[in-house]
Design a protein around this motif. Sequence first.
Motif, mmCIF file in Angstrom:
data_model
loop_
_atom_site.group_PDB
_atom_site.id
_atom_site.type_symbol
_atom_site.label_atom_id
_atom_site.label_comp_id
_atom_site.label_asym_id
_atom_site.label_seq_id
_atom_site.Cartn_x
_atom_site.Cartn_y
_atom_site.Cartn_z
ATOM 1 N N THR A 1 0.845 -1.190 0.000
ATOM 2 C CA THR A 1 0.000 0.000 0.000
ATOM 3 C C THR A 1 0.880 1.239 0.000
ATOM 4 N N GLU B 1 0.428 5.617 0.725
ATOM 5 C CA GLU B 1 -0.474 6.695 1.105
ATOM 6 C C GLU B 1 0.016 7.996 0.496
ATOM 7 N N HIS C 1 -9.010 6.824 -4.467
ATOM 8 C CA HIS C 1 -8.710 6.089 -3.234
ATOM 9 C C HIS C 1 -9.091 4.620 -3.407
ATOM 10 N N ARG D 1 -3.846 4.736 -1.255
ATOM 11 C CA ARG D 1 -4.778 5.362 -0.314
ATOM 12 C C ARG D 1 -4.533 6.855 -0.306
ATOM 13 N N ARG E 1 -4.989 10.312 1.619
ATOM 14 C CA ARG E 1 -5.284 10.890 2.943
ATOM 15 C C ARG E 1 -6.386 11.947 2.822
#
Length: 373
Positions: free
Chosen positions: A121, A123, A227, A254, A256
């Motif tokens: 993953t 971010e 996202h 992902r 934020r």
Amino acid sequence: MATTDRDYYELLGVGRQASEAEIKRAFRRLARELHPDVSDEPDAQERFREVVEAYEVLSKTETRELYDRYGHAGLRSGGFQAGHVDFGNLADLFSAFFGDDLLFGGRAGGGHARGADLAATVEIDLGEAAHGVTREIPFEAAVTCTRCGGDGAEPGSEITTCPSCNGSGRLQQVTRSVFGEFVRTQACPTCSGSGRKIEEPCTECRGAGRVVEERTLPVEIPAGIHHGQQIRLTGEGHAGLVGGAAGDVYVEVRIRPDERFVREGDDIYATVALTFTQAALGATLTVPTLDGEEELELPAGTQPGEIVVLRGRGMPILQRRGRGDQRILVNVLVPRHLSDEQRRLLREFDEHTDDRTYGKSEGLFDKLKSAFR
Ligand SMILES: [Zn+2]
Ligand SMILES: [Zn+2]
């Protein structure tokens, strides 16, 4: 990505009072049965995902308590994202449970099985999603052991045929029931499906043929990404069995939450606040955009609840030209604390108002109705 709202205890087939060990046992049994590399059931992948998700939640005291008390909603508000199971972190668990046979693709008998996919993953913030960004993504992948070339045998030692499966790598299990006879084929547990017996395991990889290596790869995240979307890195996953192709890496992106903007598809929403005098007299304000700032001219008589649209100032549309819009919801601030002098001025102002001053009711109710149309 799929998420489930099915009861986690039901998914694992255990009671609500189940002990940690019972949960682990149930998960182990189901994961073995449903792993997409092993099961031929059409919905195995989806069910496997659900089972892993249920296990992720119920195996940790913190998330299990949250789930017991508030259910799925509790987990979501607690920041746990159902369906965003990090398979990368589960790799250890799998190898502990199953040996390497699931971690490395698991299809028995071939000896050239493709390596398993793995997940990572990353971010990023909304601005990076708007403009695109390249990130170094670290992950752990099994790579072919250089000492034994992947066959798991100490160089110079002998490799013979597995006596349990006679080299086929598969074992058949016949179950009889009232419905008839079921034949299940599974990977040979003695040789983990390789069909070979190693007399002297490689000292570097202890016979696994692969070693886990920490790697970092640059990943280009395109402008406009959403996202939860995944980027596939072909052939960068776990190494295959003896010459088999490597799996892929799926990097989940992902985004934020942003303090200034809320994203809805390719549009973004923001708010702006005017004082009641600015709203009445008109004003020029600076508002943040994804590209920096912009001057916003609001005419005299601007009403609270109005939405100003900045065309083409939203998110870029992924893999297409053009951008969404930025929509700005106008708020009007009403004074909370007035001095005597201000109060006097407002009363005087009020005495000078007539029917034309405020005009027709500003139609908030019509806006509300159109929002539901
Ligand atoms: Zn080795
Ligand atoms: Zn065997």
